[in-house]
Design a protein around this motif. Structure first.
Motif, short mmCIF file in Angstrom:
data_model
loop_
_atom_site.label_atom_id
_atom_site.label_comp_id
_atom_site.label_asym_id
_atom_site.label_seq_id
_atom_site.Cartn_x
_atom_site.Cartn_y
_atom_site.Cartn_z
N ARG A 58 37.00 30.65 33.49
CA ARG A 58 37.45 30.85 32.12
C ARG A 58 37.23 29.56 31.26
NH1 ARG A 58 37.18 35.96 30.63
NH2 ARG A 58 38.45 35.38 28.62
N THR A 59 36.39 28.62 31.72
CA THR A 59 36.31 27.29 31.13
C THR A 59 35.08 27.26 30.26
OG1 THR A 59 35.41 26.08 33.03
CG2 THR A 59 37.74 25.91 32.59
N HIS A 60 34.04 27.99 30.86
CA HIS A 60 32.66 27.95 30.10
C HIS A 60 32.39 29.18 29.14
CE1 HIS A 60 32.07 25.48 33.90
NE2 HIS A 60 31.56 24.73 32.95
N ARG A 61 32.14 29.04 28.00
CA ARG A 61 31.93 30.03 27.10
C ARG A 61 30.40 30.05 26.69
NH1 ARG A 61 31.46 33.13 23.03
NH2 ARG A 61 33.13 33.90 21.92
N HIS A 62 29.96 31.30 26.86
CA HIS A 62 28.60 31.47 26.54
C HIS A 62 28.64 32.60 25.34
CE1 HIS A 62 27.69 29.80 30.79
NE2 HIS A 62 29.13 30.66 31.07
#
Ligand code: ZN
Length: 245
Positions: A210-214
């Motif tokens: 849940r740390t990388h937002r695309h």
């Protein structure tokens, strides 16, 4: 006439779209999920966030949304431990399934969902199974669902309808369906609001990232679930943009 439904709701993109589908169709909708000690506590949190976002953003749906059920299925964790690959840790197989995958898991889910639907007086069981993307899951196929509908209805002496709104559509069309259902909800700008809700709150990534937002939401970006979700989103937005020009 069917008026009530139970949605197998994991907090992912597919089951969230199925929940929107049920809310657009049935007066009373309840949700169920299973906790089997998976690495996906992220997923269980995502479910709560999605439910809260639906209640906040879609008032008519909020009124139809009933109880949320979470059943403990720790036994599935025990079954995973019996795998020959147990010493290898978590990894993806060439089939696109994690090596912790339990054969027939969905059969168990559906049986428990039907038992709960029976007790809650719910007529329809809605599930996001799909043959289009993951033909590798034999317990998610259309024939399996049809056989289950008959077996569960006979075995519990109650006529259940198993509904699979995603069975024959791909991931781009699942995004499109979320948009369509949101637009039909009566909420101004509901189509985009539903897509935004899926992007922001649903969780699909196998790695629990849940740390990388695309553009398509959170995730590692490289596991099969992320790849599928990203590809579907790209297909959906391309279609929307070409329709707008
Ligand atoms: Zn991922």
């Amino acid at each position: 006439m069917h008026t009530s439904a139970l949605v197998l709701f994991s907090g992912g993109q597919d089951s969230t779209t199925c929940l929107a589908h049920a809310l657009s169709k049935y007066e009373r909708v309840e949700t169920i999920a299973f906790d089997y000690g998976q690495r996906h506590h992220v997923e269980l949190q995502a479910r709560l966030n999605v439910l809260a976002a639906i209640k906040a953003g879609f008032p008519a749906w909020a009124a139809q949304l009933g109880e949320d059920h979470l059943l403990d299925l720790a036994v599935l964790g025990e079954l995973s431990e019996t795998s020959l690959t147990r010493d290898m840790g978590f990894q993806m197989e060439s089939s696109g399934l994690p090596n912790t995958f339990v054969p027939g898991r969905n059969l168990l889910f559906m049986t428990l969902a039907a038992a709960l639907a029976y007790r809650r007086g719910l007529q329809v069981i809605v599930t996001g199974v799909c043959e289009t993307d993951f033909s590798g899951y034999p317990d998610c196929r259309d024939d399996t669902m049809k056989a289950l509908q008959l077996a569960l209805s006979l075995g519990m002496d109650r006529r259940f309808l198993i509904e699979t709104p995603l069975m024959w559509i791909d991931k781009a069309q699942t995004w499109e369906l979320a948009h369509t259902l949101g637009a039909q909800s009566g909420v101004p700008g509901g189509g985009q609001a539903m897509v935004d809700l899926v992007v922001e709150h649903t969780h699909t990534c196998y790695q629990g990232d849940r740390t990388h937002r695309h553009a398509w939401g959170y995730g590692c970006g490289s596991c099969p679930a992320c790849e599928l979700r990203a590809k579907g989103y790209a297909g959906f937005t391309t279609k929307v943009n070409s329709a707008a020009t």
